[in-house]
Design a protein around this motif. Sequence first.
Motif, PDB file in Angstrom:
ATOM      1  N   GLN A 250       0.809  -1.213   0.000  1.00 36.36           N
ATOM      2  CA  GLN A 250       0.000   0.000   0.000  1.00 36.36           C
ATOM      3  C   GLN A 250       0.849   1.273   0.000  1.00 36.36           C
ATOM      4  N   THR A 251       2.107   1.184   0.454  1.00 36.80           N
ATOM      5  CA  THR A 251       2.950   2.380   0.466  1.00 36.80           C
ATOM      6  C   THR A 251       3.333   2.822  -0.942  1.00 36.80           C
ATOM      7  N   LEU A 252       3.124   1.955  -1.943  1.00 36.59           N
ATOM      8  CA  LEU A 252       3.366   2.377  -3.329  1.00 36.59           C
ATOM      9  C   LEU A 252       2.525   3.606  -3.659  1.00 36.59           C
ATOM     10  N   GLY A 253       1.360   3.708  -3.040  1.00 37.94           N
ATOM     11  CA  GLY A 253       0.505   4.869  -3.261  1.00 37.94           C
ATOM     12  C   GLY A 253       1.161   6.153  -2.784  1.00 37.94           C
ATOM     13  N   GLN A 254       1.858   6.092  -1.643  1.00 38.96           N
ATOM     14  CA  GLN A 254       2.512   7.292  -1.117  1.00 38.96           C
ATOM     15  C   GLN A 254       3.739   7.660  -1.958  1.00 38.96           C
ATOM     16  N   VAL A 255       4.437   6.645  -2.492  1.00 38.97           N
ATOM     17  CA  VAL A 255       5.556   6.926  -3.394  1.00 38.97           C
ATOM     18  C   VAL A 255       5.045   7.687  -4.616  1.00 38.97           C
ATOM     19  N   SER A 256       3.926   7.221  -5.160  1.00 37.05           N
ATOM     20  CA  SER A 256       3.293   7.894  -6.296  1.00 37.05           C
ATOM     21  C   SER A 256       2.860   9.308  -5.923  1.00 37.05           C
ATOM     22  N   GLU A 257       2.383   9.467  -4.695  1.00 39.15           N
ATOM     23  CA  GLU A 257       1.925  10.784  -4.230  1.00 39.15           C
ATOM     24  C   GLU A 257       3.060  11.800  -4.272  1.00 39.15           C
ATOM     25  N   VAL A 258       4.243  11.397  -3.834  1.00 34.43           N
ATOM     26  CA  VAL A 258       5.390  12.304  -3.837  1.00 34.43           C
ATOM     27  C   VAL A 258       5.742  12.698  -5.273  1.00 34.43           C
ATOM     28  N   LEU A 259       5.747  11.727  -6.181  1.00 32.95           N
ATOM     29  CA  LEU A 259       6.096  12.004  -7.578  1.00 32.95           C
ATOM     30  C   LEU A 259       5.131  13.000  -8.205  1.00 32.95           C
ATOM     31  N   PHE A 260       3.833  12.757  -8.046  1.00 38.06           N
ATOM     32  CA  PHE A 260       2.855  13.634  -8.681  1.00 38.06           C
ATOM     33  C   PHE A 260       2.771  14.987  -7.988  1.00 38.06           C
ATOM     34  N   MET A 261       3.144  15.060  -6.719  1.00 34.40           N
ATOM     35  CA  MET A 261       3.207  16.352  -6.044  1.00 34.40           C
ATOM     36  C   MET A 261       4.229  17.250  -6.729  1.00 34.40           C
ATOM     37  N   LEU A 262       5.356  16.654  -7.131  1.00 33.10           N
ATOM     38  CA  LEU A 262       6.391  17.416  -7.821  1.00 33.10           C
ATOM     39  C   LEU A 262       5.947  17.840  -9.215  1.00 33.10           C
ATOM     40  N   LEU A 263       5.085  17.035  -9.856  1.00 33.66           N
ATOM     41  CA  LEU A 263       4.629  17.332 -11.219  1.00 33.66           C
ATOM     42  C   LEU A 263       3.409  18.243 -11.259  1.00 33.66           C
ATOM     43  N   MET A 264       2.796  18.502 -10.121  1.00 35.70           N
ATOM     44  CA  MET A 264       1.555  19.267 -10.100  1.00 35.70           C
ATOM     45  C   MET A 264       1.656  20.653 -10.728  1.00 35.70           C
ATOM     46  N   PRO A 265       2.684  21.435 -10.422  1.00 36.53           N
ATOM     47  CA  PRO A 265       2.744  22.763 -11.055  1.00 36.53           C
ATOM     48  C   PRO A 265       2.728  22.687 -12.579  1.00 36.53           C
ATOM     49  N   PHE A 266       3.410  21.689 -13.159  1.00 38.86           N
ATOM     50  CA  PHE A 266       3.437  21.502 -14.609  1.00 38.86           C
ATOM     51  C   PHE A 266       2.030  21.253 -15.150  1.00 38.86           C
ATOM     52  N   PHE A 267       1.291  20.342 -14.513  1.00 44.47           N
ATOM     53  CA  PHE A 267      -0.051  20.017 -14.983  1.00 44.47           C
ATOM     54  C   PHE A 267      -1.032  21.152 -14.711  1.00 44.47           C
ATOM     55  N   PHE A 268      -0.861  21.838 -13.580  1.00 48.22           N
ATOM     56  CA  PHE A 268      -1.823  22.858 -13.179  1.00 48.22           C
ATOM     57  C   PHE A 268      -1.869  23.992 -14.200  1.00 48.22           C
ATOM     58  N   VAL A 269      -0.690  24.425 -14.656  1.00 50.64           N
ATOM     59  CA  VAL A 269      -0.618  25.524 -15.616  1.00 50.64           C
ATOM     60  C   VAL A 269      -1.300  25.142 -16.927  1.00 50.64           C
TER      61      VAL A 269
END
Length: 412
Positions: A250-269
């Motif tokens: 289940q911690t794979l979900g949190q690993v993914s969370e960290v990755l997409f947190m870093l990518l959020m500004p790119f997608f948000f714009v």
Amino acid sequence: MGVKTKLSVMMFLQFFIWGAWYTTVAVYMTQQGMGTLTHWPYTVNPIAAIAAPFFLGLIADRYFATEKVLGVLHLLGAALMFSVPQATGTPSVFILLLLLYNLCYMPTLGLSNSLAFHHIQDQEKQFPMIRVFGTIGWIVAGLFISFVLGRMVPGAPAEQTALPLYTAATASAVLGLFSFTLPHTPPRAAGQKVSIRSIIGLDALAQVGSRPFYVFIGASLLLCIPLAAYYNFTQIFLTDAGVKNIAATQTLGQVSEVLFMLLMPFFFVRLGVKKMLMVGMGAWVLRYLLFSLAAPSAVFWMIVIGILLHGVCYDFFFVTGQIYVDKKSTPGVRGQAQGFLVLVTYGVGMLIGAQIAGNVYNRFLAGAPKLTLDQWASFWLLPAGFAAGVLVLFALLFRSERSTAGAGAPAP
């Protein structure tokens, strides 16, 4: 030890505690003959989330230093969590102790954030670097349970034992003592007037309310109803599907969370608020569909993809929602508005969802010791369909406002 280091250790332990018990307690309860009651830990948790703002607003933020309140609550929580496994023979007492524990723990989420904010200068740049240690703590908790505690219990997964609960209790005691070494943080609202309206965010709602905002709040509440099934029943589903190392998986979900947190500004714009929220909602639909398709044959790779979608599910919905509320709010009501969002989602939405999911699961169970894999396939279709309905309603009713649509997001 420097201040930033202390704050990072605090965040690590804060979420290590939560991750240690929250992703395993349903498996433990099932093993202890409480399989029809596994939704209750996920019911008392949002009850505590609803109560937390009142404790913070009326008491903690007005009369006591933050680090001392944090220490006392974690020490009380440790004592309660140590007692929880002793009550497995009396389910009502077991659940009551978990309620009391959550009433101690949930206010500490807000306290740890406010303490960290008080001792940093640049919140946008410095806080994420401190908060990420919380996610790391959750990941380490899952790995510790599966790969360290798992070796201590020959012949049985550690998730089926009381060891995760004792781990959470021990970590809570450590953080409770450590809190008294944190930098002094005076009560932030000392001498200020406070009202129930401000605590639950009604004053903020009156100021930032608009048709799109109300649609967003309604969709957020409704989406949290099917979301509750994930936190409660994924661990039981993994057990029935024969997955090993349940907590670690289940911690794979949190690993993914960290990755997409870093990518959020790119997608948000590039996507803007509405599309970001829709992608987050759609990810929940896809996750449940993957679980449903994987269930009959226990297709492990499909289950893993469903878990890895957590980064999109959480960041694109919850974090985007927080950014949307932040941009809608003025500085004077920003804290109230964010508190209102938490109350609606983690409180009311999750509370309703936990009860509905638990009752649906028990109907599928119908007295059997566990669901068959074919039954799991049918079970996961229900939250998928509910989430899809919310997605369609949101797409039709939400209209992005110029002030938020396509606006660049601050780095999460």
